[in-house]
Scaffold this motif. Structure first.
Motif, PDB file in Angstrom:
ATOM      1  N   SER A  11       0.843  -1.195   0.000  1.00  0.00           N
ATOM      2  CA  SER A  11       0.000   0.000   0.000  1.00  0.00           C
ATOM      3  C   SER A  11       0.877   1.243   0.000  1.00  0.00           C
ATOM      4  N   ALA A  12       0.242   2.394   0.184  1.00  0.00           N
ATOM      5  CA  ALA A  12       0.971   3.654   0.304  1.00  0.00           C
ATOM      6  C   ALA A  12       1.908   3.630   1.499  1.00  0.00           C
ATOM      7  N   LEU A  13       1.619   2.786   2.462  1.00  0.00           N
ATOM      8  CA  LEU A  13       2.474   2.681   3.648  1.00  0.00           C
ATOM      9  C   LEU A  13       3.833   2.080   3.310  1.00  0.00           C
ATOM     10  N   ASP A  14       3.900   1.266   2.258  1.00  0.00           N
ATOM     11  CA  ASP A  14       5.177   0.644   1.896  1.00  0.00           C
ATOM     12  C   ASP A  14       6.248   1.678   1.562  1.00  0.00           C
ATOM     13  N   ASP A  15       5.844   2.764   0.887  1.00  0.00           N
ATOM     14  CA  ASP A  15       6.804   3.827   0.574  1.00  0.00           C
ATOM     15  C   ASP A  15       7.404   4.406   1.846  1.00  0.00           C
ATOM     16  N   LEU A  16       6.564   4.602   2.838  1.00  0.00           N
ATOM     17  CA  LEU A  16       7.033   5.130   4.115  1.00  0.00           C
ATOM     18  C   LEU A  16       7.944   4.138   4.827  1.00  0.00           C
ATOM     19  N   ASP A  45       2.695  12.852   5.282  1.00  0.00           N
ATOM     20  CA  ASP A  45       1.791  11.946   4.559  1.00  0.00           C
ATOM     21  C   ASP A  45       0.416  11.899   5.219  1.00  0.00           C
ATOM     22  N   ARG A  50      -2.568  10.517   2.661  1.00  0.00           N
ATOM     23  CA  ARG A  50      -2.123   9.278   2.008  1.00  0.00           C
ATOM     24  C   ARG A  50      -2.578   8.052   2.779  1.00  0.00           C
ATOM     25  N   TYR A  51      -2.709   8.184   4.096  1.00  0.00           N
ATOM     26  CA  TYR A  51      -3.245   7.141   4.967  1.00  0.00           C
ATOM     27  C   TYR A  51      -3.761   7.824   6.223  1.00  0.00           C
ATOM     28  N   ASP A  69      -4.280   2.297   5.717  1.00  0.00           N
ATOM     29  CA  ASP A  69      -4.589   2.653   4.332  1.00  0.00           C
ATOM     30  C   ASP A  69      -5.867   1.892   3.988  1.00  0.00           C
ATOM     31  N   ASN A  71      -7.930   2.111   1.512  1.00  0.00           N
ATOM     32  CA  ASN A  71      -8.083   1.696   0.116  1.00  0.00           C
ATOM     33  C   ASN A  71      -7.377   0.381  -0.163  1.00  0.00           C
ATOM     34  N   ALA A  72      -6.219   0.190   0.429  1.00  0.00           N
ATOM     35  CA  ALA A  72      -5.458  -1.042   0.217  1.00  0.00           C
ATOM     36  C   ALA A  72      -5.771  -2.093   1.273  1.00  0.00           C
TER      37      ALA A  72
END
Length: 158
Positions: A11-16, A45, A50-51, A69, A71-72
């Motif tokens: 999810s978007a958390l992976d980038d973080l 974020d 983003r989350y 997140d 959405n994911a």
């Protein structure tokens, strides 16, 4: 060692999570240690949506944020080690964190640096000790709680 970050799906958390220092693995959960730059990136974020922030709490020497997140369908647990008894406030850019940070300070004595509201949340000067869950709690508070004034016809302060 603190369990620093748990990520359940991509999810978007992976980038973080990629910003953190790798730590030991447990099963399929990725674990990283957040430094100040990572924690501040997380705050930005959160402010950008983003989350979401599902929770924020403390323990002796650390604060933890549960991030979601929706959405994911993913959830992560991020932690920051408060080596000097301080942590960068999420509330400076994400207002929902204000009361949680105030509670962390009341209970553990960890100071949210840059927080817009540093008034006590739980301790109004009546506890026999300040920061009762800290490694070494101290005696009674030296100052009294600054209640906001109540004004107007028909308004009563209890």
């Amino acid at each position: 060692m603190l369990p620093i970050c748990w990520v359940s799906t991509v999810s978007a958390l992976d980038d973080l999570m990629a910003l953190g220092r790798p730590s030991e693995q447990e099963g399929n959960a990725q674990r990283v240690v957040f430094d100040e730059a990572c924690w501040n990136a997380m705050a930005e974020d959160l402010a950008a949506g983003r989350y979401g922030l599902a929770g924020l709490w403390g323990e002796v020497g650390a604060v933890h944020a549960a991030l979601v997140d929706a959405n994911a369908g993913s959830l992560a647990l991020a932690s920051y080690e408060c080596l000097r008894g301080r942590f960068p406030a999420l509330s400076r850019v994400h207002p929902p964190a204000i009361r949680l940070e105030r509670a962390i300070h009341d209970l553990f004595g960890l100071m949210p640096e840059g927080a817009p509201d540093l008034r006590p949340w739980l301790d109004h000067g009546r506890w026999p000790y300040t920061h009762p869950l800290a490694a070494a709690g101290s005696g009674p508070p030296e100052t009294t709680y600054a209640f906001l004034p109540v004004e107007g016809e028909g308004v009563h302060q209890i």
